[in-house]
Design an enzyme around this catalytic site. Sequence first.
Site, PDB file in Angstrom:
ATOM      1  N   SER A  33       0.744  -1.121  -0.042  1.00  9.68           N
ATOM      2  CA  SER A  33      -0.099   0.081   0.055  1.00  9.68           C
ATOM      3  C   SER A  33       0.956   1.420   0.131  1.00  9.68           C
ATOM      4  CB  SER A  33      -0.805  -0.168   1.119  1.00  9.68           C
ATOM      5  OG  SER A  33      -0.177   0.190   2.273  1.00  9.68           O
ATOM      6  N   LYS A  90       1.040   4.200   7.093  1.00  7.74           N
ATOM      7  CA  LYS A  90       0.464   5.053   6.343  1.00  7.74           C
ATOM      8  C   LYS A  90       0.712   6.314   6.367  1.00  7.74           C
ATOM      9  CE  LYS A  90      -2.632   2.148   4.287  1.00  7.74           C
ATOM     10  NZ  LYS A  90      -1.978   0.865   4.640  1.00  7.74           N
TER      11      LYS A  90
END
Length: 445
Positions: free
Chosen positions: A365, A402
Site C-alpha cells: 500500500s 500510512k
Amino acid sequence: MNINPSSSVSESISWVGKWTFVLAAAGSAVGLGNIWGFPYKAGTEGGSAFVLIYLGCILVVGLPIMMAEIMIGRRARKSPVNAMKIAAIDSGQSSKWQAVGWGGLVSGILILSFYSVIAGICLNYIGIAAMPNTSISSVEQFNLVTASAPRLLFWHTVFIGFNIAILAAGVIGGIERMVRLLMPTLFVLMIIMVINAMINGDFIRGLSFLFSPNFSDVDATTFLRAMGQAFFSLSLGMGSIMCYGSYMPKEENIFKTSLTVAGLDTLIAILAGLAIFPIIFAYGMEPEAGPGLVFISLLSVFVDMPFGNILGPAFFTLLSIAALSSAISLLEPSVAYFEEEKISLDAFLIKNKEATFYAKASGNSMINAGINDGDILVIDRSLPVTNNKIAICFVDGEFTVKRIAIQEDKILLLPENPNYKPIEISKENEFVVWGIVTYVIKKLT
Ligand code: PFF
C-alpha cells in the site's frame, strides 16, 4: 546523485610524541622478564652460554620478528586479531590466520596469571625492604612470603587493580607518562646497583659467570630456553608489540625503533645480571636458586647497603611499575579488540536510541512512498505526530503503515498506491499512532 560522505567511520588513534612508541614498547619489553626472569634463568642454565645464545636469539630472531609485528600492526591499524586477518587477506591467504591473533589474546591472559603474582611479590617487597626483619635470613623471608596464599592473593589483587585503573583511563596517555619517568629512573637505579656490586660483590666472578664462554653444558633445551626468554623479554609473539605498532605514526622508522627497544631491553637485563651475580658469589649464595633469586639476593644487598632502606623500596617500586607497564601491554590486545568499532549505521539512523525500533514492512500500500514488501522501517516513537508524516498506526487491533492526514473533524490514513483506499478514523475506531517512520532500508535487487 550526490552523496554526502560522513566523517570517517572509525578514527584510528596514534601515539602523540615521536618517542612515545619507543617508550611504550620499551615499557612493555622491560619488566619482570629482565630483572627477575633473566638472572634466575641465566643462573639455572649455567650462565655465560645461556647469555650468549640469548643475545644471539635477540639479534637473529627477536629483532626481525619485532619489526614484522610492528609492520603488521601499523599497516592494519587494528587490534592483533583483525591485523592478522587483514595481513592474511591482503596476501591472498585464508582469514582463518586471525587465529594467531586470538592465540595472542589468550596467551596474554595466561602469562598475566603468573606475572601478576610475581608483580604482587614485588609490591610486597617495597614494605619488606623498607623495614626488613633482620632476625630472619632473606631466604626465610622469601619463603615466608611465598608460603602464604592469602598474602599472595592480596598483592596480586592490588596489582591487577592498578592494571584495571590504568586500562580504564586509556593506555595512550597513561603509558606515555608512566614510562617517560620510569625508564630513566630505573636505569639510574640499576647503574647504582651495579656500582654497589662492583664495590661489595665479587664482580670479576660475576662477569666471568655471565660472559666467559663455557659451552660444556649446552644442549637443545638451552637453546629453547634462551629463545623463550628472548621472546618473553621482547614481548613478542602475542600481539603486544603488534598492538602498540598499530598506534605508531607512519613516518617513524621501524628498524631504528626496534633496534632501540631491543637494545634498551637487553641493556636492562644485562645490568640486572651485573647487579645480582657479583653479590650472589660474594655472599656465598647459589646462582641456581630459581625464581626467588632476585628477591633473596637483592634483599641481602639492601639490608647491608648504605641507604638500603631507601634504595630498596625505590628499587621494588620501580620494578613494580616496570611490571605494570608490561602487564598493561599483555592486556592491550584484548582491550583493543573488544573496543574496536564494529561497523554500524546507528550514527546515521538513530537519534533517540531508547525510542527507536525496527519493523519489517509487508504489503504494497505504500510503494509510491518507497516502501516495498520486506523493507525494514526505522521508527522513532519520540517524534511528535504531525500532518503528512508516514507513521506506524495501530487501528482496531492491527498495525498499518500510512501517511497521516489530519483534518478538522477526522484523521485520514493515506496509502501511497492508487489500488488502495484511504482509511478514515472515527471516534469508534481503536486508534494509536505508534511511531513515526524515519528511514526505509531496502535490499537492492
Ligand atoms: N616483556 C615483559 C617482561 O620482560 O617482563 C613480559 C611480557 C610483556 C611478555 C608483554 C609478553 C608480552 F606480550
